[in-house]
Scaffold this motif. Structure first.
Motif, PDB file in Angstrom:
ATOM      1  N   THR A  10       5.387 -14.281 -42.502  1.00 47.29           N
ATOM      2  CA  THR A  10       6.859 -14.144 -42.698  1.00 47.29           C
ATOM      3  C   THR A  10       6.761 -14.804 -44.264  1.00 47.29           C
ATOM      4  O   THR A  10       7.574 -14.425 -45.126  1.00 47.29           O
ATOM      5  CB  THR A  10       7.655 -14.591 -41.873  1.00 47.29           C
ATOM      6  N   LEU A  11       5.937 -15.956 -44.541  1.00 43.42           N
ATOM      7  CA  LEU A  11       5.987 -16.525 -45.669  1.00 43.42           C
ATOM      8  C   LEU A  11       5.203 -16.160 -46.929  1.00 43.42           C
ATOM      9  O   LEU A  11       5.034 -16.863 -47.934  1.00 43.42           O
ATOM     10  CB  LEU A  11       5.781 -18.174 -45.252  1.00 43.42           C
ATOM     11  N   GLY A  12       4.738 -14.836 -46.635  1.00 38.20           N
ATOM     12  CA  GLY A  12       3.766 -14.458 -47.462  1.00 38.20           C
ATOM     13  C   GLY A  12       2.330 -14.488 -47.709  1.00 38.20           C
ATOM     14  O   GLY A  12       1.882 -13.862 -48.398  1.00 38.20           O
ATOM     15  N   VAL A  68       1.511 -15.948 -54.000  1.00 34.89           N
ATOM     16  CA  VAL A  68       1.664 -16.472 -52.551  1.00 34.89           C
ATOM     17  C   VAL A  68       2.712 -17.437 -52.824  1.00 34.89           C
ATOM     18  O   VAL A  68       2.838 -18.385 -53.811  1.00 34.89           O
ATOM     19  CB  VAL A  68       0.600 -17.510 -52.378  1.00 34.89           C
ATOM     20  N   PRO A  69       4.158 -17.183 -52.006  1.00 38.90           N
ATOM     21  CA  PRO A  69       5.021 -18.296 -52.232  1.00 38.90           C
ATOM     22  C   PRO A  69       4.723 -19.615 -52.020  1.00 38.90           C
ATOM     23  O   PRO A  69       3.843 -19.982 -51.118  1.00 38.90           O
ATOM     24  CB  PRO A  69       5.992 -17.796 -51.406  1.00 38.90           C
ATOM     25  N   TRP A  83       2.105 -21.168 -49.010  1.00 36.71           N
ATOM     26  CA  TRP A  83       1.056 -22.224 -49.226  1.00 36.71           C
ATOM     27  C   TRP A  83       1.198 -23.467 -48.551  1.00 36.71           C
ATOM     28  O   TRP A  83       0.219 -24.025 -47.886  1.00 36.71           O
ATOM     29  CB  TRP A  83       1.060 -22.411 -50.889  1.00 36.71           C
ATOM     30  N   HIS A  84       2.332 -23.871 -48.530  1.00 40.73           N
ATOM     31  CA  HIS A  84       2.470 -25.241 -47.531  1.00 40.73           C
ATOM     32  C   HIS A  84       2.288 -24.777 -46.143  1.00 40.73           C
ATOM     33  O   HIS A  84       1.591 -25.573 -45.433  1.00 40.73           O
ATOM     34  CB  HIS A  84       4.009 -25.652 -47.542  1.00 40.73           C
ATOM     35  N   MET A  85       2.680 -23.711 -45.502  1.00 43.37           N
ATOM     36  CA  MET A  85       2.554 -23.373 -44.290  1.00 43.37           C
ATOM     37  C   MET A  85       0.894 -23.250 -43.948  1.00 43.37           C
ATOM     38  O   MET A  85       0.443 -23.564 -42.985  1.00 43.37           O
ATOM     39  CB  MET A  85       2.972 -22.100 -43.973  1.00 43.37           C
ATOM     40  N   LEU A  86      -0.054 -22.653 -45.107  1.00 47.54           N
ATOM     41  CA  LEU A  86      -1.332 -22.585 -44.998  1.00 47.54           C
ATOM     42  C   LEU A  86      -2.247 -23.960 -44.786  1.00 47.54           C
ATOM     43  O   LEU A  86      -2.808 -24.337 -43.839  1.00 47.54           O
ATOM     44  CB  LEU A  86      -1.853 -22.091 -46.234  1.00 47.54           C
TER      45      LEU A  86
END
Length: 473
Positions: A342-344, A33-34, A38-41
């Motif tokens: 998109t961020l993985g 996970v980029p 992870w920050h988006m999560l």
């Protein structure tokens, strides 16, 4: 002296704690996970929790979430702002305005009263007639709360009181309890049958598209048609048997409806124009995929006609706060949910869960995913928040274990509505109808549990077979 607006600061506690903990856990995140994913999560989970704890109205929560997403450089501003141009979200807003026309002109109430007059001789027939109105209004009313709470609840309440059925004197079981609960489920079913019948449906369509599945308005409707009709026929009857009204015959309903129609007078020009424009919108939604008119464009055309004919004024549009509120928070949540892909993060999650289901028959895997999706709704107070949080991830997992993509996308979209067969806070109409006091909480939960099993069997079983007949998988 002006006072400050009320803010529920306690409601920020859990979103902040969990969001910060997830953010600080970045060093121990899965390697695949980029960091940005992870920050988006962390931001997304905190936002969903805030949608539940409500420190601010959901629109306010979304603005704070948007600011933090850009401020932390998780998503750049030029990409974050794109969410406000999402066509599906604008279709929701346009349909809100069309629904305003039904309420302003009185056409929705007139349709309901005519149904009661024609089919309301018996209590069960009365329930079917009210649900029939919901079915007619559903394609152009993206707020199932507006249908159930704004159009039908006032009529049900008036009808119940005319039969001396009131929750405050212990007479709710005469007729009111049955009608309230039957309408709740009728509204839920019609919301599942049309892509434009509930605010979360176009969101599901958008999330499905990000997973490579293109759902059209007519495709959604055709897929839901058979399980929807079965549910509309059987569910009111099941409620009638499990939670029977004391009054079985309602001969006075016809007279009451006629009296209300007499008060309204003859059909006005604005009602006639509203009816014609609604039919035009419906035709464009049905034929849009064949004649090259997008569903959102069809909604814009309908609104333009309402404005040109004077059915709605621009002030009506400006004052339709539900539409602008939905446009704001949906845009942010769609942007955040899309960024998880998109961020993985979603690709990683789908591979991980898919691996755990490796070797499991794809249909069994689909059933497991839908059942988990359905019963996890006990944790949510909003169908839309639930769809935002879990739809994309569950769909990605289903596709990764070789479930036919269209089958998985549509069934999960349908259950984005049907999972409201759980609690008294499960969806927008729930607090309105439950709050009337006609149905106690224990009955609301126990009856919903039984009917939830019915939906799982009919919509997964018969629904899957029907979609096979249609050639959708």
């Amino acid at each position: 002296m002006k006072t400050l607006e009320k803010v529920n600061y306690k409601g920020f506690i859990w979103p902040v704690i969990i969001g910060v903990l997830l953010w600080l856990a970045t060093p121990i995140k899965p390697a695949a996970v980029p960091v940005a994913g992870w920050h988006m999560l962390a931001l997304f989970v905190a936002t969903i929790i805030a949608c539940i704890t409500r420190p601010l109205p959901i629109g306010g929560v979304s603005i704070v979430a948007f600011a933090l997403t850009v401020l932390t450089k998780t998503v750049p501003l030029d990409k974050a702002i794109v969410g406000f141009g999402n066509a599906a979200i604008w279709m929701i807003a346009m349909a809100f305005f069309i629904a305003r026309g039904f309420i302003k002109t009185g056409l929705g109430r007139r349709i309901a009263l005519n149904f009661v007059k024609a089919f309301g001789k018996r209590t069960l027939g009365l329930a079917y007639s009210l649900i029939g109105v919901d079915l007619i209004l559903a394609p152009a009313t993206p707020s199932n709360t507006a249908r159930a709470g704004g159009v039908l609840y006032p009529i049900i309440e008036s009808l119940s009181q005319s039969f001396d059925s009131k929750p405050d004197d212990g007479t709710e079981r005469k007729i009111g309890s049955f009608l309230i609960f039957a309408e709740y489920h009728g509204d839920m079913i019609t919301a599942a049958m049309f892509m434009t019948a509930m605010a979360g449906n176009p969101l599901a369509q958008t999330l499905a598209k990000s997973n490579g599945v293109n759902i059209t308005w007519i495709g959604w409707f055709l897929a839901a048609l058979v399980p929807g009709i079965i549910s509309l026929i059987v569910v009111p009857w099941l409620i009638y048997k499990m939670y029977p009204p004391e009054i079985k015959e309602t001969p006075n309903a016809k007279e009451w409806a006629q009296g209300e129609l007499d008060k309204m007078g003859p059909m006005s020009l604005s009602e006639k124009l509203m009816a014609v424009i609604f039919v035009i919108a419906l035709i464009l939604w049905i034929t849009g995929s064949f004649i090259g008119i997008d569903a959102t464009l069809a909604a814009f055309i309908a609104l333009a006609l309402l404005l040109l004919c004077g059915v709605l004024s621009w002030q009506d549009v400006l004052h339709e706060t539900g539409a602008w509120n939905t446009l704001t928070w949906f845009s942010v949540l769609v942007m955040m949910a899309g960024s998880l892909t998109t961020l993985g993060f979603i690709p990683w999650l789908s591979k991980t869960v898919g691996a755990s289901l490796h070797g499991v028959n794809w249909f069994l895997a689909l059933v497991i995913l839908i059942v988990a999706f359905f019963y996890s709704h006990y944790l949510f107070a909003s169908s839309t928040a639930h769809i935002t949080a879990m739809y994309s991830a569950f769909l990605a997992v289903a596709i990764s274990v070789h479930v036919p993509a269209m089958l998985a996308a549509l069934l999960m979209a349908f259950f984005g509505n049907l999972m409201a067969s759980t609690t008294h806070y499960a969806s927008g109409p729930a607090p309105v109808l439950f709050g009337s006091g006609y149905v106690p909480q224990n009955k609301w939960w126990s009856l919903n549990f039984v009917l939830g099993i019915f939906y799982l069997v009919v919509w997964i079983g018969i629904g899957s077979l029907w979609m096979k007949v249609l050639g959708m998988w």
